[in-house]
Scaffold this motif. Structure first.
Motif, mmCIF file in Angstrom:
data_model
loop_
_atom_site.group_PDB
_atom_site.id
_atom_site.type_symbol
_atom_site.label_atom_id
_atom_site.label_comp_id
_atom_site.label_asym_id
_atom_site.label_seq_id
_atom_site.Cartn_x
_atom_site.Cartn_y
_atom_site.Cartn_z
ATOM 1 N N LEU A 199 0.760 -1.042 -0.205
ATOM 2 C CA LEU A 199 0.026 -0.079 -0.073
ATOM 3 C C LEU A 199 0.969 1.274 0.172
ATOM 4 C CD1 LEU A 199 -3.366 0.509 1.757
ATOM 5 C CD2 LEU A 199 -1.510 2.216 2.103
ATOM 6 N N MET A 200 0.841 1.888 -0.966
ATOM 7 C CA MET A 200 1.540 3.274 -1.222
ATOM 8 C C MET A 200 0.727 4.498 -1.200
ATOM 9 S SD MET A 200 4.204 3.838 -4.357
ATOM 10 C CE MET A 200 3.126 3.570 -5.559
ATOM 11 N N VAL A 201 1.469 5.421 -0.687
ATOM 12 C CA VAL A 201 0.716 6.804 -0.597
ATOM 13 C C VAL A 201 1.681 7.626 -1.329
ATOM 14 C CG1 VAL A 201 0.430 8.822 0.896
ATOM 15 C CG2 VAL A 201 -0.531 6.602 1.625
ATOM 16 N N THR A 202 1.227 8.495 -2.367
ATOM 17 C CA THR A 202 2.056 9.101 -3.263
ATOM 18 C C THR A 202 1.101 10.214 -3.838
ATOM 19 O OG1 THR A 202 3.329 8.922 -5.188
ATOM 20 C CG2 THR A 202 1.392 7.820 -5.148
ATOM 21 N N HIS A 203 1.992 11.245 -4.346
ATOM 22 C CA HIS A 203 1.187 12.354 -5.180
ATOM 23 C C HIS A 203 1.839 12.373 -6.762
ATOM 24 C CE1 HIS A 203 3.474 15.536 -2.833
ATOM 25 N NE2 HIS A 203 4.063 15.242 -4.066
ATOM 26 N N SER A 204 2.886 11.242 -6.722
ATOM 27 C CA SER A 204 3.550 11.163 -8.086
ATOM 28 C C SER A 204 2.296 10.270 -8.883
ATOM 29 C CB SER A 204 4.712 10.423 -7.923
ATOM 30 O OG SER A 204 5.160 9.660 -8.937
ATOM 31 N N THR A 205 2.051 10.889 -10.042
ATOM 32 C CA THR A 205 1.207 9.989 -10.956
ATOM 33 C C THR A 205 1.926 8.779 -11.527
ATOM 34 O OG1 THR A 205 0.337 12.341 -11.716
ATOM 35 C CG2 THR A 205 -0.076 10.298 -12.953
ATOM 36 N N LYS A 206 3.126 9.122 -11.966
ATOM 37 C CA LYS A 206 4.007 8.060 -12.408
ATOM 38 C C LYS A 206 4.088 6.736 -11.258
ATOM 39 C CE LYS A 206 8.510 7.334 -14.337
ATOM 40 N NZ LYS A 206 9.888 8.212 -14.410
ATOM 41 N N ALA A 207 4.182 7.195 -10.120
ATOM 42 C CA ALA A 207 4.506 6.033 -9.087
ATOM 43 C C ALA A 207 3.136 5.415 -9.220
ATOM 44 C CB ALA A 207 4.794 6.782 -7.650
ATOM 45 N N ALA A 208 1.726 6.037 -9.067
ATOM 46 C CA ALA A 208 0.604 5.438 -8.903
ATOM 47 C C ALA A 208 0.282 4.676 -10.124
ATOM 48 C CB ALA A 208 -0.587 6.632 -8.679
ATOM 49 N N SER A 209 0.785 5.043 -11.162
ATOM 50 C CA SER A 209 0.388 4.204 -12.341
ATOM 51 C C SER A 209 1.024 2.925 -12.334
ATOM 52 C CB SER A 209 0.842 5.206 -13.705
ATOM 53 O OG SER A 209 2.226 5.155 -13.549
ATOM 54 N N HIS A 210 1.890 2.816 -11.649
ATOM 55 C CA HIS A 210 2.282 1.325 -11.451
ATOM 56 C C HIS A 210 1.439 0.451 -10.665
ATOM 57 C CE1 HIS A 210 6.412 1.331 -13.235
ATOM 58 N NE2 HIS A 210 6.073 2.554 -13.374
ATOM 59 N N ALA A 211 0.804 0.894 -9.865
ATOM 60 C CA ALA A 211 -0.226 0.171 -9.111
ATOM 61 C C ALA A 211 -1.332 -0.641 -9.646
ATOM 62 C CB ALA A 211 -0.849 1.044 -7.929
ATOM 63 N N LYS A 212 -2.014 -1.635 -8.984
ATOM 64 C CA LYS A 212 -2.929 -2.286 -9.711
ATOM 65 C C LYS A 212 -4.066 -1.549 -9.371
ATOM 66 C CE LYS A 212 -1.231 -7.117 -9.234
ATOM 67 N NZ LYS A 212 -0.944 -8.236 -8.266
ATOM 68 N N ARG A 213 -4.291 -0.765 -8.272
ATOM 69 C CA ARG A 213 -5.518 -0.017 -8.084
ATOM 70 C C ARG A 213 -4.891 1.267 -7.480
ATOM 71 N NH1 ARG A 213 -9.634 -0.565 -3.479
ATOM 72 N NH2 ARG A 213 -8.326 -2.215 -2.328
ATOM 73 N N VAL A 214 -5.677 2.276 -8.001
ATOM 74 C CA VAL A 214 -5.529 3.763 -7.411
ATOM 75 C C VAL A 214 -6.539 4.211 -6.603
ATOM 76 C CG1 VAL A 214 -4.665 5.948 -7.862
ATOM 77 C CG2 VAL A 214 -3.867 4.106 -9.262
ATOM 78 N N MET A 215 -6.394 4.759 -5.326
ATOM 79 C CA MET A 215 -7.678 5.369 -4.654
ATOM 80 C C MET A 215 -7.329 6.963 -4.481
ATOM 81 S SD MET A 215 -8.436 2.721 -1.481
ATOM 82 C CE MET A 215 -7.778 3.949 -0.461
ATOM 83 N N PHE A 216 -8.202 7.567 -4.680
ATOM 84 C CA PHE A 216 -8.091 9.030 -4.662
ATOM 85 C C PHE A 216 -8.975 9.606 -3.212
ATOM 86 C CE2 PHE A 216 -7.720 7.908 -9.114
ATOM 87 C CZ PHE A 216 -6.673 8.815 -9.461
ATOM 88 N N ILE A 217 -8.107 10.415 -2.653
ATOM 89 C CA ILE A 217 -8.542 11.017 -1.421
ATOM 90 C C ILE A 217 -8.606 12.477 -1.561
ATOM 91 C CG2 ILE A 217 -8.197 11.558 0.990
ATOM 92 C CD1 ILE A 217 -7.319 8.745 1.477
ATOM 93 N N LYS A 218 -9.789 13.049 -1.342
ATOM 94 C CA LYS A 218 -9.908 14.454 -1.332
ATOM 95 C C LYS A 218 -10.740 14.915 -0.077
ATOM 96 C CE LYS A 218 -11.439 18.287 -4.020
ATOM 97 N NZ LYS A 218 -12.629 18.815 -4.947
ATOM 98 N N ASP A 219 -10.027 16.006 0.673
ATOM 99 C CA ASP A 219 -10.765 16.304 1.765
ATOM 100 C C ASP A 219 -11.348 15.359 2.851
ATOM 101 O OD1 ASP A 219 -10.527 18.999 0.672
ATOM 102 O OD2 ASP A 219 -12.408 18.817 -0.294
ATOM 103 N N GLY A 220 -10.419 14.592 2.819
ATOM 104 C CA GLY A 220 -10.592 13.435 3.971
ATOM 105 C C GLY A 220 -11.507 12.278 3.715
ATOM 106 N N GLU A 221 -11.914 12.138 2.387
ATOM 107 C CA GLU A 221 -12.821 11.096 1.902
ATOM 108 C C GLU A 221 -12.031 10.473 0.615
ATOM 109 O OE1 GLU A 221 -17.186 12.086 2.664
ATOM 110 O OE2 GLU A 221 -16.297 13.706 1.673
#
Lengths: 254, 658
Positions: A199-221
């Motif tokens: 489980l990786m936390v990132t704000h790099s699009t490149k890093a996230a694009s390697h994952a199998k699933r990407v979850m977006f968090i905004k304003d605590g949700e």
């Protein structure tokens, strides 16, 4: 099989004299399957670091619960929490967090020493990990003698040597140049393929694009999720950046 | 507005950095107070130009030098910690000139407040310190501590110069560095220290040599001569072992896998390697300072306590007089006249004997005089011949006491052979013991009582004069108690001198001259009390000084280590070390770092015991048990004090780390 489950997590920070309440997490629920590779994305202040700290049992939620293999993190006593963290979780940090007083080898062995493993077992576990991460040659060196990319690989080695249930990575590419970033992401894919949940936390699009699933968090949700499916990394990248644009411009995702 | 702006900034800075500034400020205040008080005392009319005054001036010098060293040391620490703050000013647009100005104002404020506070506190407590000194030095008329303008002036001057130097140092630091370096002056990724085997071995050799000298030294003369050699060897040994030896040892520990990869050793050993790299010198300093304090307090204290012994032995009666010459008839004539004179005096506890002393070697029941050029007395007895009316002896009969228990049947001295009527035990009594404790460098003491003056004369004449060495001619000794005023005593003294001169004038043959003395105990006692009293006073005072220095070094060590360790323990906790384990690890490291100097100082002290004791004998102080117990008590008290300091500074450390 679900390995990690977060239910209705809420986190409110109160300033010391109770004047201001800041809601870091509103209502976050999600689960991670065994062998998954999940990236959590969000801008600064979106609450993703708070979330990671709660998942890592470094912080406690105001309400809600976290289950690791069905076990409630909040129910673990203060005494056992360190041992639990050591045995079930692996960490990779943005600034590596290697101890400058230890050699590379000792840095990697640190969690095993803390768990009181025998010297023989430590050596046995170290060998395959070092080989797969390509750091066999630098084991005797001190952290200040090796490059940033190498340091992060050492940190990864330290995270996986305990064979944790899940590796939590906090901006692992944040302090790396692009070549080292590529290498590290490749490495993550590799260990994920070998069965390691990440489980990786990132704000790099490149890093996230390697994952199998990407979850977006905004304003605590949790705002949105993208599953990779059969898409290539490039397609993933495109999708992620589209979503980020939407979040930034404030439109609701359809 | 500018001036006030800088002043305001300077004030703010001092407040912001209070954690570092306050100890520095307190040190400056204390040092200036001590300097002021001791200087004022040494300039006081009752002290100036006397033994006690000279002792105090010595103290003034030591305090001055230490004030300089320690304030400078503390300041350099403070400025190191503040570099990033000053770097920020630089980056925010202040020129180095402006920063220098702020620094100058800061120093000026600190200097003014601390020196003035020191002098004020000094004036307040001056009377107390003064009374303490008066008490220790002995019967002085009650006097008042006066506020001395001279010493105020000198205190401001000296400490002003010290502060000026620190300000110049700080400014030079700012000017010599680039802003970016200032901003992150604490560099990351320190190199691992190398193992220095040669230094380690050298350290062991130095220490062993120092210890060897200290425990094997046999007489006061050698002890005095070799003391500084031993001290320097031990100091070097300590520094080498603290710096190189500790790292070598830790690295050996790390090599042992079974030992090293244990939770409790793993973190501690590797951290200690770095800790020792940074702190070894500081710890060495603490160790040396602690040893100094311990040696100083225990030896000056023992001397002070022992001074009563000494007085009892050296001046057991109010008045002591003696006359000596080579010729019996001269001695007897003088004796007759003196006895006539004393007869009219109102005195008690009168004793009189005829005595002679010589360095002799025992060889098959024969006492042989030493060769002329012999300077080593370790084979010789200090032999004291005396008459004693209370012991009944016939011709060629003597009573003998060997303090090492030797008991010959008969003795030959020179050409005469004597039957021993009484031997050791029957002669051994308290007064005898007291009288002959003073035996620097001799194999032992022999006390021989002879029938009468004539017997002593015959014996002494049968020994070749060239063997006499520095030992006295045969002499008459008188001692008695008598209540005399100073004037009366002076008169008594003059009278006796007059009798001696008159009597000796009647003899033509005085080829070897004669010697005499008349002593008044009160003078000697006063002189001794003054010497040892001010010595002890100085010991206490300087110990306090060294204690402060020790505290200060420890405090700053803790702070700087605390800041270094915060990050490290954060990582450890993230990786899965529990809070308890972290605490335990920190605790064991701090304990080692702190108590190593104390324990080492204790070991130094143990080895120093013999050497200091030998030197004491030069002062006539021979009470071994007393010295040993004083040393133990001082060590225990010091340890308690040290432990309190440790507790206080450890608190600061924990606060930073957690």
């Amino acid at each position: 099989m679900v390995i990690l489950e977060a239910n209705n997590l809420k986190k409110v920070y109160t300033t010391r004299f109770g004047g201001n309440h800041v809601q870091a997490l509103r209502n976050v629920s999600f689960s991670v399957e065994e062998g998954e590779y999940v990236a959590i994305m969000g801008e600064s202040g979106s609450g993703k670091t708070t979330l990671l700290n709660i998942l890592a049992s470094l912080d406690k939620p105001t309400s809600g619960e976290v289950l690791l293999r069905g076990k409630k993190l909040t129910a673990i006593s203060e005494k056992e929490i360190s041992a639990f963290r050591r045995e079930h979780l692996g960490f990779v940090f943005q600034d590596f967090n290697l101890l400058d007083t230890f050699s590379v080898k000792d840095n990697i062995l640190l969690p095993l020493v803390l768990s009181r493993k025998s010297v023989k077992e430590m050596e046995e576990r170290l060998k395959p990990v070092a080989r797969s991460l390509g750091i066999e040659d630098i084991l005797a060196k001190m952290p200040y003698e090796i490059s940033g990319g190498q340091r992060q690989r050492v940190a990864v080695a330290r995270a996986i040597i305990t064979q944790p249930d899940i590796v939590l990575a906090d901006e692992p590419t944040g302090a790396l140049d692009s070549r080292n970033t590529d290498e590290l992401l490749e490495l993550f894919n590799q260990i994920n393929e070998a069965g390691q949940t990440i489980l990786m936390v990132t704000h790099s699009t490149k890093a996230a694009s390697h994952a199998k699933r990407v979850m977006f968090i905004k304003d605590g949700e949790v705002f949105h999720q993208i599953y990779r499916g059969d898409q290539s990394t490039a397609q993933m990248y495109q999708k992620i950046s589209d979503t980020l644009t939407l979040i930034a411009t404030g439109e609701k995702y359809e | 507005m500018n001036r006030f702006f800088y002043l305001k900034l300077a004030l703010q800075n001092l407040k912001k950095n209070s954690k570092m500034i306050i100890p520095y400020f307190l040190t400056a205040t204390l040092f200036s107070m001590m300097f002021y008080v001791i200087l004022a005392l040494s300039l006081h009319s009752e002290f100036y130009g006397r033994t006690r005054g000279v002792m105090l001036s010595l103290g003034v010098g030591v305090i001055g030098i230490f004030a300089f060293i320690f304030l400078f040391y503390t300041n350099s620490f403070v400025i190191k910690q503040r570099k990033s703050e000053l770097g920020l000013y630089n980056i925010l647009g202040m020129e180095k000139y402006h920063i220098s100005r702020i620094l100058f104002y800061e120093t000026l404020l600190l200097a003014l407040v601390s020196i003035t506070a020191g002098i004020c506190i000094g004036s307040l407590f001056g009377q107390g310190i003064f009374l303490l000194l008066v008490k220790m030095v002995g019967d002085l008329p009650t006097m008042n501590f006066e506020i001395s303008f001279d010493s105020i002036k000198w205190t401001y001057l000296l400490f002003g110069i010290i502060f000026l130097c620190t300000a110049l140092f700080n400014v030079s630091q700012i000017h010599l560095s680039k802003p970016i370096d200032l901003l992150r002056s604490k560099s990351e990724g320190e190199k691992e220290p190398k193992t220095k085997w040669i230094l380690t071995i050298l350290g062991i050799i130095c220490l062993a040599a120092g210890y060897y000298i200290a425990i094997t030294v046999k007489n006061p003369v050698d002890a005095l001569l070799l003391f500084f050699v031993a001290v320097i060897l031990v100091i070097f040994g300590t520094y080498f072992l603290f710096t190189a030896g500790s790292i070598a040892l830790l690295k050996l520990m790390r090599k042992n896998k079974k030992y090293y990869y244990k939770t409790s050793h793993f973190v501690s050993v590797s951290n200690m390697i770095y800790r020792m790299k940074q702190n070894a010198v500081g710890l060495g300093n603490i160790c040396i300072l602690a040893t100094m304090v311990l040696v100083m307090i225990s030896s000056t204290g023992s001397l002070f306590i022992g001074v009563n012994d000494l007085i009892k032995r050296e001046v057991s009666k109010d008045v002591e007089a003696s006359f000596s010459s080579y010729y019996l008839e001269v001695n007897q004539a003088v004796d007759k006249n003196i006895m006539n004179y004393l007869h009219d005096l109102d005195m008690t506890d009168f004793t009189r004997n005829y005595s002679f002393s010589l360095a002799l070697k025992l060889k098959d029941d024969t006492l042989v005089p030493k060769d002329e050029d012999q300077t080593d007395y370790s084979d010789y007895y200090y032999v004291y011949f005396s008459t004693d009316d209370s012991i009944d002896l016939g011709d060629h009969e003597i009573a003998v006491y060997f303090d090492d228990g030797t008991a010959p049947k008969n003795l030959t001295i020179g050409t005469q052979t004597y039957q021993i009527k009484y031997n050791s035990d029957s002669l051994e009594n308290g007064s005898l013991d007291d009288m002959f404790n003073y035996n620097p460098g001799y194999k032992g003491l022999v006390y021989i009582i002879m029938k009468d003056e004539k017997a002593i004369d015959e014996m002494s004449k049968s020994i070749d004069l060239s063997h006499y060495g520095y030992v006295n001619w045969p002499q008459y000794n008188y001692a008695f108690n008598c209540d005399l005023s100073e004037d009366q005593f002076t008169k008594l003294q003059e009278d006796i001198y007059h009798i001696i001169h008159e009597t000796t004038d009647q003899f033509d043959n005085l080829a070897y001259g004669y010697g005499y003395s008349v002593n008044f105990q009160a003078f000697v006692r006063q002189e001794l009390m003054e010497f040892f009293g001010s010595f002890f006073f100085l010991g206490i005072f300087l110990s306090i000084l060294f204690m402060i220095a020790t505290t200060l070094i420890m405090y700053y060590k803790q702070i700087s280590e605390g800041y270094d360790d915060v990050k490290r323990y954060e990582i450890l906790q993230k990786v899965g070390m529990s809070h308890e384990e972290v605490k335990k690890s920190i605790h064991s490291q701090i304990m080692i770092v702190f108590f190593m100097p104390l324990i080492t100082a204790g070991i130094h002290l143990m080895f120093a015991f013999n050497m200091i004791y030998q030197m004491f004998m030069a002062f006539g102080m021979t009470n071994k048990t007393m010295f040993a117990s004083v040393m133990v008590i001082v060590y225990v008290i010091f340890s308690i004090f040290y432990f309190i300091i440790y507790q206080l500074t450890a608190k600061v450390y924990y606060k930073i780390v957690s």
